[in-house]
Scaffold this active site. Structure first.
Site, PDB file in Angstrom:
ATOM      1  N   GLU A   1       0.884  -1.200   0.011  1.00 51.76           N
ATOM      2  CA  GLU A   1       0.049  -0.008  -0.001  1.00 51.76           C
ATOM      3  C   GLU A   1       0.998   1.193   0.045  1.00 51.76           C
ATOM      4  O   GLU A   1       1.789   1.453   0.908  1.00 51.76           O
ATOM      5  CB  GLU A   1      -0.896   0.022   1.557  1.00 51.76           C
ATOM      6  CG  GLU A   1      -1.715  -1.089   1.294  1.00 51.76           C
ATOM      7  CD  GLU A   1      -3.155  -0.996   0.638  1.00 51.76           C
ATOM      8  OE1 GLU A   1      -3.338   0.052   0.129  1.00 51.76           O
ATOM      9  OE2 GLU A   1      -3.719  -1.992   0.369  1.00 51.76           O
TER      10      GLU A   1
HETATM   11 ZN   LIG Z   1      -6.154  -2.012  -3.391  1.00 45.38          ZN
END
Ligand SMILES: [Zn+2]
Length: 420
Positions: free
Chosen positions: A383
């Protein structure tokens, strides 16, 4: 400074009575079909007004239960035990009933229905760019249409192809470690697409000029699928900035649709963990069967067509570096190789590292678990960034931070055993 207001129970019940009572049912009725372990979590409903909140948890069970119930969570900071969520009023009630602290916040840029922010490339521009690279660098670049999107399989969007680009010195025919990067699996997450395209551009434009880049392109292959969920991406470009899933029906989460313990098949996990995966209204709906979606199949097929040494599936946002297995907090046998990679790269810029469950909550049927479980690739997930749509100057700053990390990743995959 961001304006934040604590959503009080009084305000909530006022809102419920004033504006939503005709469309809402008492919370208890939503729970009737839910597994008992879900406690008071309400089933996500389609077409209810949603708002963005920040949620804080005290113990991990709270965030595990919220994720399992199919709450649309993003932007998590595991060390601070805080995440954002896009939720209906019922879901806010459920979260509060679980003891989570809820603050109303804004998500920058998401309420603007004007397509992409300035600086980002559209899907069509990305395809043009890939074709231009292939023409300009014939000895280094191979581009390929690796599959159709769901809309294209329905005869609805004939131009929606999923593209890959390979960068390597084609004259060196010795077997090379191959790193596959996937981005745009979740279409509302904009920065990863730009970051992988910047890495491609860096390798091509610096080849023969920068000794480190030249050595990597001579001895490694970089394989990139910059936009996996093309249908979702084009929908975002048309102004649906929250679109995450593909466009099949109410949408299927590609990153829960992979054929690796899909819906926790073959695993002994609490039945409540499957709830969000099996409800078509959630943002984590896993689809009717494993690898049902053409976008999933396109990525899976790369593993059978190429020898992938390592892969990273890049998402946004949050600053996290994941390794398998998403549903487990017990170390896999190869965990030290993953930790070495993390310690040499993204830990240096403050990213948290671990399995999804060890950092946040369980996942399964994901892109990264699939590569490890089915093909023994060194399969990682990330992320990146601090919002769904950072300003383009923020993306450029992110790239400055990321550049040495990605070159190190490319270098280190040379130490990994070959996948099978
Ligand atoms: Zn995602």
């Amino acid at each position: 400074m961001k304006k934040r207001s604590l959503i009080g129970l009084g305000l909530l019940s006022g809102l419920l009575l004033a504006s939503c009572s005709s469309t809402l049912q008492p919370l208890g009725q939503f729970n009737s079909g839910a597994p008992a372990q879900l406690g008071r979590f309400a089933a996500p409903q389609a077409n209810l007004p949603k708002q963005v909140v920040e949620i804080r948890w005290q113990n991990q069970n709270q965030i595990v239960n919220a994720a399992a119930a199919g709450i649309d969570l993003f932007g998590a900071k595991p060390k601070q035990r805080v995440a954002k969520a896009r939720v209906s009023l019922q879901e806010i009630e459920s979260l509060k009933a679980q003891g989570l602290q809820i603050l109303q916040v804004r998500e920058p840029g998401m309420d603007v229905r004007g397509g992409l922010p300035g600086g980002y490339m559209t899907y069509a521009q990305m395809v043009e760019k890939l074709k231009a690279y292939a023409a300009q660098y014939p000895n280094l670049v191979t581009i390929e249409d690796v599959g159709d999107t769901w809309l294209k399989t329905q005869g609805k969007a004939p131009q929606h192809d999923i593209w890959s680009i390979s960068v390597t010195n084609k004259q060196n025919r010795a077997p090379k470690p191959t790193l596959m990067l996937t981005a745009g699996v979740h279409s509302r997450e904009l920065a990863p697409v730009e970051i992988v395209m910047k890495l491609v551009d860096e390798l091509l434009s610096k080849y023969g000029k920068d000794p480190q880049v030249t050595q990597l392109v001579d001895t490694r292959e970089l394989l990139v699928l910059p936009m996996v969920n093309v249908d979702g991406r084009v929908s975002v470009e048309q102004g649906n900035s929250w679109q995450r899933k593909n466009l099949n029906g109410s949408g299927i989460d590609i990153n829960r649709n992979f054929d690796s313990h899909w819906n926790y098949e073959g695993l002994n996990v609490p039945s409540s963990w499957k709830y969000g995966l099996t409800n078509p209204n959630t943002e984590t709906y896993s689809g009717p069967r494993a690898a049902s979606e053409p976008e999933t199949q396109a990525v899976q097929n790369m593993y059978t067509r190429k020898k992938i040494t390592a892969s990273v599936d890049i998402h946004a946002y949050g600053e996290m570096f994941f390794w398998p297995l998403g549903y487990s907090d017990k170390p896999i046998p190869e965990v030290n190789l993953y930790k070495n990679m993390y310690n040499a790269t993204f830990s240096k810029i403050g990213y948290s590292g671990g399995t999804s469950l060890s950092l946040l909550y369980p996942t399964t049927g994901t892109t990264d678990d699939y590569g490890y479980v089915k093909h023994h690739a060194f399969s990682m997930g990330m992320e990146v960034g601090q919002s769904f749509r950072p300003s383009y100057s923020d993306v450029e700053q992110m790239w400055v931070q990321h550049r040495p990390m990605w070159l190190t990743v490319l270098d280190m995959i040379g130490n990994f055993p070959a996948a099978r």
